[in-house]
Design an enzyme around this catalytic site. Structure first.
Site, mmCIF file in Angstrom:
data_model
loop_
_atom_site.group_PDB
_atom_site.id
_atom_site.type_symbol
_atom_site.label_atom_id
_atom_site.label_comp_id
_atom_site.label_asym_id
_atom_site.label_seq_id
_atom_site.Cartn_x
_atom_site.Cartn_y
_atom_site.Cartn_z
ATOM 1 N N ASP A 67 -48.937 -5.027 -30.275
ATOM 2 C CA ASP A 67 -48.733 -6.457 -29.995
ATOM 3 C C ASP A 67 -49.994 -7.100 -29.427
ATOM 4 O O ASP A 67 -50.225 -8.278 -29.619
ATOM 5 C CB ASP A 67 -47.572 -6.626 -29.011
ATOM 6 C CG ASP A 67 -46.247 -6.310 -29.684
ATOM 7 O OD1 ASP A 67 -46.004 -6.841 -30.781
ATOM 8 O OD2 ASP A 67 -45.467 -5.505 -29.137
ATOM 9 N N ASN A 125 -50.174 3.735 -30.691
ATOM 10 C CA ASN A 125 -48.800 4.142 -30.352
ATOM 11 C C ASN A 125 -48.434 5.395 -31.141
ATOM 12 O O ASN A 125 -49.249 5.919 -31.899
ATOM 13 C CB ASN A 125 -47.824 2.989 -30.612
ATOM 14 C CG ASN A 125 -47.822 2.580 -32.059
ATOM 15 O OD1 ASN A 125 -47.406 3.335 -32.919
ATOM 16 N ND2 ASN A 125 -48.325 1.377 -32.338
ATOM 17 N N LYS A 180 -69.901 2.941 -25.714
ATOM 18 C CA LYS A 180 -68.857 3.600 -24.926
ATOM 19 C C LYS A 180 -68.952 3.168 -23.455
ATOM 20 O O LYS A 180 -70.043 3.204 -22.864
ATOM 21 C CB LYS A 180 -69.035 5.115 -25.041
ATOM 22 C CG LYS A 180 -67.944 5.879 -24.363
ATOM 23 C CD LYS A 180 -68.182 7.377 -24.452
ATOM 24 C CE LYS A 180 -67.196 8.092 -23.563
ATOM 25 N NZ LYS A 180 -67.538 9.493 -23.351
ATOM 26 N N PRO A 222 -52.028 -10.890 -34.444
ATOM 27 C CA PRO A 222 -51.194 -11.698 -35.344
ATOM 28 C C PRO A 222 -49.887 -10.964 -35.614
ATOM 29 O O PRO A 222 -49.856 -9.734 -35.642
ATOM 30 C CB PRO A 222 -52.027 -11.776 -36.625
ATOM 31 C CG PRO A 222 -52.981 -10.635 -36.552
ATOM 32 C CD PRO A 222 -53.226 -10.376 -35.092
ATOM 33 N N ASP A 223 -48.803 -11.720 -35.781
ATOM 34 C CA ASP A 223 -47.521 -11.088 -36.094
ATOM 35 C C ASP A 223 -47.350 -11.091 -37.617
ATOM 36 O O ASP A 223 -47.117 -12.134 -38.228
ATOM 37 C CB ASP A 223 -46.370 -11.829 -35.407
ATOM 38 C CG ASP A 223 -45.098 -11.004 -35.462
ATOM 39 O OD1 ASP A 223 -44.700 -10.609 -36.578
ATOM 40 O OD2 ASP A 223 -44.525 -10.726 -34.391
ATOM 41 N N ILE A 224 -47.474 -9.921 -38.204
ATOM 42 C CA ILE A 224 -47.494 -9.809 -39.664
ATOM 43 C C ILE A 224 -46.125 -10.154 -40.255
ATOM 44 O O ILE A 224 -46.012 -10.894 -41.232
ATOM 45 C CB ILE A 224 -47.930 -8.382 -40.076
ATOM 46 C CG1 ILE A 224 -49.324 -8.106 -39.505
ATOM 47 C CG2 ILE A 224 -47.922 -8.203 -41.588
ATOM 48 C CD1 ILE A 224 -49.720 -6.662 -39.442
#
Ligand code: PMT
Length: 408
Positions: A279, A211, A289, A306-308
Site C-alpha cells: 500500500d 510481504n 545503501k 497507486p491502487d491498481i
C-alpha cells in the site's frame, strides 16, 4: 461439432490387465477423428503387443527410451510436445508413483517429465493398492499439479476381488477426453489480466518493503484461465514460481511497474487482482545503501502507492467487463471484504482470511469467500481448487452475459 477432430493424443499404456481395453480406446479415438500415437511401457507389453497397438493406431508404437532409431526419428521430447493431450491408460500404481516422484527411467515417464501438455490418467489396480495411503498421496500430488483423472471405478477385478480400482471403460475415458477439449474452449476469445505475487518497494539498493505473498494463488488463477482457452496476461511481482504454461507473464518489482504493465496489457475482458500490492512505498529511494552508523535508525517517510484494482475498476470504455479483487483480511473478514468491494468498485471480491490461525500466504491451501452483488459462497481447498472454482463462476458469468445479449 466434433471436439476430437484432428486432436493429437499421446496414449501411454502402462502395465496392467486393463491394457487390453486401451486397444478399444485407440479405436474409439480414431473413429472420433483424433490422431493417436502410443507409448507402450515394458509392463504394458506383457499384456498387449506393439503390433496390435500399431495396427489400431496406424502409427509406429514407441517402446524404448534407449532406441537410437526412435530417439533419432521422433524422440521423447517431440512425442510429448506434438500432442494436444497425454493420456495414461491404464495408469498402474507403480506408474503413478513414478509420475508423482518425477522419475524418467523409461520412455513413458521421460515423455511426461518433458511435457508441457495437459495430462489425463485412468488408474487401474487392485482396490487395496488404490486405497493404500502411498497411492492416495501420489494421485493427490498429481491432481494438485493439474493432472486430470478418469476413474477408477468400482467392480469385480481380474484378481477375483471386488472394490474400487477397475479402469474406467474406454467410452468413459473418451467422455473425459471430450470434456477436457470442450472445457478448453469455454473462455476462448476472452482476454484476461491477472496480477499475482508481492511487490517490492525499494528503500535503498539492498532493502525493500515487501510481504509474504508467494504468487501461488494468482499464478493458479492465470493457469486455470489459460486452460479454458482465455488469452491470459499475468503481471507478477517477484516470486520463486515458474511462469505458467500458455500464459504471457510480465515480471515486475514495484506497484508502479505493476500498474504500468497492467495499463499496457489493456484492454481485457476480465481483470483479477490477486497480487499483494504494497500500500505504501518509501517517499524516496536512496541511491546508496544506508549506512548503519552511530546515528539513530533512519526514519522512513512513506507515500501511497497507486491502487491498481481501483484504477482498473473505474467506469469507462476500457473497463474490463468483469473486475475481481481479493481482500486479505485478519478480522471481520466478510464485512471488511464487502466494504472493499464497494470502495474499489470491483464486481466480485474474494475474501481471504489471512489471520494467524489459517496460514494462507505461501501455503498450498486456501479458505475464501467469493462475494458478488447477488450473494456469497465459501470455498476451502488447494489454491488450484480455488482457482478452478473461480474460473467456473467466470464461465457461468460470461455464459449468462451471452444469453442475455442474445435475448436483447
Ligand atoms: O500469493 P499467495 O502466497 O498464494 O497468497 C495469496 C494471497 C493471500 C496473496 C491472495 O490470495 C490475496 O489475498 N491477495 C490480495 C492481497 C492484498 O493485498 O489484499 P488487500 O486487501 O490489501 O487489497 C485488496 C485488493 O486491492 C487486492 O485485490 C489487491 O490486489 C488490490 N490492491 C491493493 C493495493 C494496491 N495498491 N493496489 C491493488 O491493486
Amino acid at each position: 461439432m466434433n471436439t476430437l477432430q484432428s486432436k493429437k493424443i499421446l496414449l501411454i499404456i502402462s502395465g496392467g490387465i486393463a491394457a487390453y481395453k486401451s486397444l478399444e480406446l485407440i479405436r474409439l479415438l480414431k473413429k472420433a477423428g483424433a490422431g493417436v500415437r502410443c507409448i507402450l511401457t515394458q509392463g504394458g507389453a506383457k499384456f498387449i503387443t506393439p503390433l496390435s497397438v500399431s495396427a489400431l493406431s496406424g502409427e509406429q508404437t514407441h517402446t524404448d527410451l534407449w532406441s537410437l532409431k526412435d530417439e533419432t526419428e521422433m524422440g521423447h521430447i517431440r512425442l510429448s510436445r506434438e500432442s494436444d493431450l497425454i493420456v495414461v491408460a491404464p495408469a498402474s500404481a507403480s506408474f503413478i508413483a513414478k509420475m508423482a516422484f518425477g522419475l524418467a527411467d523409461d520412455l513413458g515417464t521421460a515423455a511426461l517429465l518433458a511435457a508441457d501438455k495437459p495430462v489425463l490418467v485412468a488408474p487401474a489396480m487392485n482396490h487395496m493398492m488404490w486405497n493404500h495411503p502411498a497411492t492416495q498421496e501420489n494421485i493427490g500430488t498429481l491432481m494438485r499439479r493439474g493432472v486430470k483423472t478418469a476413474g477408477p471405478c468400482a467392480g469385480d477385478m481380474a484378481c477375483g476381488e471386488t472394490g474400487i480400482g477397475r479402469m474406467a471403460e474406454p467410452e468413459e475415458i473418451l467422455t473425459s477426453i471430450r470434456a477436457h477439449f470442450e472445457r478448453a474452449k469455454k473462455l476462448s476469445g476472452l482476454r484476461a489480466l491477472v496480477t499475482s505475487g508481492p511487490t517490492f518497494e525499494p528503500i535503498d539498493p539492498v532493502r525493500f518493503i515487501g510481504n509474504r505473498s508467494s504468487g501461488k494463488q494468482g499464478h493458479a488463477i492465470a493457469a486455470a484461465l489459460a486452460s479454458c482457452g482465455a488469452d491470459v496476461t499475468l503481471v507478477s511481482g517477484p516470486t520463486a514460481l515458474p511462469d505458467p504454461a500458455s500464459v504471457k507473464t510480465i515480471h515486475v518489482e514495484t506497484a508502479d511497474e505493476m500498474i504500468s504493465a497492467c495499463r499496457a496489457a489493456a484492454p481485457a475482458d476480465i481483470a483479477i487482482c490477486a497480487a499483494a500490492v504494497a500500500d505504501w512505498k518509501p517517499a524516496q529511494t536512496q541511491k546508496k545503501k544506508i549506512k548503519k552508523d552511530k546515528n539513530a535508525p533512519p526514519t522512513l517517510t512513506l507515500t501511497e502507492n497507486p491502487d491498481i484494482l481501483s484504477a482498473l475498476a473505474q467506469p469507462g470504455p476500457r473497463r474490463p467487463r468483469l473486475v475481481i479483487g481479493f481482500a486479505a483480511e485478519t478480522e471481520n473478514i466478510l464485512e471488511s471484504a464487502h466494504a472493499k468491494r464497494m470502495k474499489k468498485k470491483c464486481d466480485w471480491i474474494v475474501a481471504n482470511n489471512v489471520g494467524t490461525k489459517e496460514k494462507i500466504f505461501g501455503s498450498d491451501g486456501n479458505h475464501v469467500h467469493l462475494i458478488t452483488a447477488s450473494g456469497q459462497m465459501e470455498w476451502r481447498g488447494s489454491k488450484k481448487d480455488i482457482a478452478d472454482r473461480l474460473v467456473l463462476e467466470i464461465m457461468d458469468h460470461f455464459k449468462n452475459l451471452k444469453l442475455s445479449e442474445a435475448a436483447e
